[in-house]
Design an enzyme around this catalytic site. Structure first.
Site, mmCIF file in Angstrom:
data_model
loop_
_atom_site.group_PDB
_atom_site.id
_atom_site.type_symbol
_atom_site.label_atom_id
_atom_site.label_comp_id
_atom_site.label_asym_id
_atom_site.label_seq_id
_atom_site.Cartn_x
_atom_site.Cartn_y
_atom_site.Cartn_z
ATOM 1 N N TYR A 1 0.831 -1.200 0.000
ATOM 2 C CA TYR A 1 0.000 0.000 0.000
ATOM 3 C C TYR A 1 0.865 1.249 0.000
ATOM 4 O O TYR A 1 1.709 1.417 0.859
ATOM 5 C CB TYR A 1 -0.904 0.025 1.223
ATOM 6 N N GLN A 12 -1.805 -0.771 8.625
ATOM 7 C CA GLN A 12 -0.597 -0.664 7.787
ATOM 8 C C GLN A 12 -0.925 -0.670 6.307
ATOM 9 O O GLN A 12 -0.298 0.035 5.521
ATOM 10 C CB GLN A 12 0.349 -1.826 8.081
ATOM 11 N N GLU A 13 -1.896 -1.460 5.919
ATOM 12 C CA GLU A 13 -2.196 -1.615 4.494
ATOM 13 C C GLU A 13 -2.837 -0.369 3.887
ATOM 14 O O GLU A 13 -2.432 0.087 2.826
ATOM 15 C CB GLU A 13 -3.137 -2.813 4.283
ATOM 16 N N SER A 14 -3.863 0.164 4.547
ATOM 17 C CA SER A 14 -4.657 1.234 3.923
ATOM 18 C C SER A 14 -4.952 2.404 4.837
ATOM 19 O O SER A 14 -5.619 3.348 4.426
ATOM 20 C CB SER A 14 -5.991 0.662 3.429
ATOM 21 N N TYR A 42 7.140 -3.965 7.611
ATOM 22 C CA TYR A 42 5.713 -4.300 7.625
ATOM 23 C C TYR A 42 5.396 -5.250 8.781
ATOM 24 O O TYR A 42 4.466 -5.030 9.560
ATOM 25 C CB TYR A 42 5.380 -4.936 6.279
#
Length: 651
Positions: A3, A514-516, A618
């Site tokens: 992302y 973390q992703e979005s 991550y």
């Protein structure tokens, strides 16, 4: 799933293209058009598009600045002579209140003038120079004969001499030399001449080639890492690297080289080349550009001794480099492993005292969360101290009046920011939020919290995270429980809990953060979509009829993302490091890493040895997120429990 949250101009241009082929021009059309113009240079902007934007947004109070911005650009483009263009570029409408729109105009003007240097008259040169002084890198980009001729033309003027002096300062500060033609303008300065003798002309080009050459020497090592061929390749190829670093130091002593060398040090570490790591660090110690990465150098020295099992040398290094004396000034990674190394000689209590210091100096860090978990397991007294620290009451507050006043102040900005967010106009979105942050009023801690609250209310979580990290790193805001809750929000928690009971919802929230950053419209450059950043081809494994549009629906995205996560959980038998690595970098890679690098019995060592920087970070950050979500969950339960108890004064 990867992302990235930055400008999606290509996507917007595709949307704009649909409108331009006969579709109805609605509000979205004009806002996409603003974003397109914002990212287009002056020569390529169409006059009719500026007219459209100017007229349409003139009627909208919240977009008045954009209307004025477009009108200014329209006036500049319609200017019949270069002299008139320069005049209009230097007389931007003072009614524009958004500074980034003013900067956008002046930057476009500077780019335009750079391409028309020969035509700028001596009379207009002062106004042109004012623009170039604001954007010097535009003038210096590929500077050659025409840039030299312009300097010569204005050399006898006061503004010309000032401009030349400013350019010289940039070259000396950056340690860069331009083309032979442009360099000749500065050779009468002894400082520049000395630098030029060492670097020659076009030093940036030479530096890039030197670094490319170095990378070519490293590549065979990376390609063979973890394979049966590695030792033979290493024996043949590695010696070329330190030799190259010593021979080309005058070109390679730059921050980009240091960045590449720390990637190499991480590679050497996971391949147990500890002696070579230390020898490489000794060469890098002679590089002036390593100073900003000194703490990382300390870490890799200690890591090499730790992997050799040589704690005495590690302790000697800690003593010689005065790491304990400056402990609280260092990053958390160095702090954590320093504490672990000193445990054997100084005892568990001393190690734990260092872990407490780590947490208080770097509270919202991965190593802070790891340190807290270790204290929870081995030293309840210290853990209680840490827990109280994390949950300490607010250090600064704001009144209801402050909130209402700020809500009024911020309403227009946040309304526009929301619009840009939905259209993926991320450059404009970031600029709007930054403009709001710069309007500092009252106590800074309170003001920052007010901004964070309003950003949360508008679903702009990523901007909250960036703002608070930036202020904490600059020591401009003090840690308290308000920051903890602001940095770890819980939208979609009920939806996650409703979809599965087999996976801890805190892990999924940690992953989505973390992703979005909880943005259901998020789209990465590689095409990952939605809250859990599902790649369409991965989603099709679980729903063959799924479309990209459907993946933007948060419920669908959560359902498919959770299905994939559960599959990974089963495949890797609950090993969170492997699950998260596979989610980020792919199953094939993690299957290979589990055979080569992630083989330690210590999970913390395995995380340090994840080959991809992005995946390593991550995994660390999601592990950190989970700790803080657990802490918040406990705090909320405790608060509810206290609230449910009857008052002792109640009869």
């Amino acid at each position: 799933m990867r992302y990235f949250f930055y400008s999606s101009l290509t996507l917007m241009l595709m949307s704009y293209s649909n409108f331009s082929h006969g579709a109805i021009k609605d509000d979205s059309y004009y806002k996409i058009l603003i974003s397109k113009i914002f990212n287009t240079n002056l020569k390529k902007i169409k006059k009719n598009e500026l007219t459209e934007v100017s007229k349409y947004f003139k009627k909208q109070k919240n977009f008045k600045d954009y209307s004025l911005w477009a009108k200014n650009l329209e006036v500049i483009i319609k200017s019949k002579s270069l002299s008139l263009k320069i005049k209009n570029c230097s007389e931007i409408d003072t009614e524009i209140s958004l500074s980034f729109l003013i900067d956008n105009i002046s930057k476009k003007c500077a780019n335009y003038l750079k391409k028309n240097l020969k035509e700028i008259s001596l009379t207009d040169s002062q106004k042109a120079v004012e623009l170039f002084l604001k954007w010097p890198q535009i003038y210096l980009f590929k500077a050659d004969k025409k840039e030299k001729d312009f300097l010569n033309k204005i050399s006898k003027t006061e503004h010309g001499q000032h401009f030349k002096s400013a350019i010289l300062d940039i070259f000396l500060t950056d340690k860069k030399t331009p083309s032979p033609e442009f360099s000749s303008s500065f050779l009468n300065d002894s400082r520049f001449k000395k630098m030029h003798t060492l670097l020659g002309d076009r030093s940036t080009q030479k530096e890039k080639e030197a670094l490319r050459s170095l990378k070519r020497k490293i590549k065979p090592l990376y390609d063979s890492g973890g394979s049966s061929k590695f030792e033979s390749v290493f024996k043949k190829k590695y010696s070329l690297i330190p030799k190259n670093l010593e021979e080309k130091k005058f070109l390679l002593d730059r921050k980009n080289t240091i960045k590449e060398m720390f990637n190499l040090l991480a590679f050497l570490a996971r391949n147990k080349k500890n002696k070579e790591s230390r020898a490489l660090l000794e060469i890098l110690d002679t590089y002036t550009s390593i100073e900003q990465k000194r703490a990382d150098a300390h870490f890799y020295y200690l890591w090499s001794y730790l992997q050799d099992g040589d704690l005495k040398q590690a302790e000697k290094y800690i003593k010689d480099k005065h790491i304990l004396e400056n402990f609280e000034k260092f990053p958390s990674r160095l702090q954590f492993w320093t504490a672990k190394i000193l445990k054997k000689s100084k005892g568990e209590d001393f190690k734990n005292s260092l872990l407490v210091k780590l947490i208080k100096s770097n509270p919202i860090s991965y190593y802070g969360s790891v340190a807290a978990l270790e204290l929870k397991e081995k030293d309840q007294k210290s853990y209680k101290e840490v827990e109280n620290f994390y949950l300490k009451p607010s250090l600064s507050t704001y009144s209801q009046t402050d909130y209402l006043n700020f809500s009024t102040l911020a309403s227009s900005t946040l309304e526009r920011a929301n619009q840009w967010s939905k259209l993926s106009a991320n450059t404009l979105l970031f600029n709007e939020v930054n403009e709001l942050i710069e309007k500092n009023e009252g106590s800074f801690d309170s003001f920052t919290k007010l901004i964070s609250l309003k950003l949360h209310e508008n679903g702009l979580f990523l901007h909250t995270f960036r703002l608070l990290y930036q202020k904490m790193e600059a020591k401009e805001i003090s840690y308290d429980k308000d920051l903890l809750y602001a940095l770890f929000p819980s939208p979609y928690k009920k939806e996650i809990e409703g979809l599965t009971a087999s996976i801890d919802s805190k892990i999924i929230m940690s992953l989505i953060r973390q992703e979005s950053s909880f943005n259901p419209f998020a789209r990465s450059p590689v095409g990952a979509l939605g809250l859990m950043q599902m790649m369409p081809y991965t989603a099709k494994r679980f729903d063959k009829k799924i479309t990209k549009e459907k993946l933007k629906d948060y419920k669908t995205n959560l359902k498919l993302g959770l299905t994939y996560f559960i599959e990974l959980n089963d495949r890797y038998k609950g090993n969170l490091t492997s699950i998260l690595s596979a989610y980020n970098a792919g199953e094939r890679r993690i299957d290979n890493w589990r055979k080569t690098y992630l083989i330690s019995t210590n999970p913390l060592v395995n995380i340090e040895h994840i080959p991809f920087n992005e995946t390593r970070q991550y995994v660390k950050l999601i592990s950190r997120n989970k700790f803080f979500y657990s802490l918040i969950e406990k705090d909320l339960k405790s608060t509810r429990s206290l609230a449910s108890k009857p008052s002792k004064n109640k009869k």
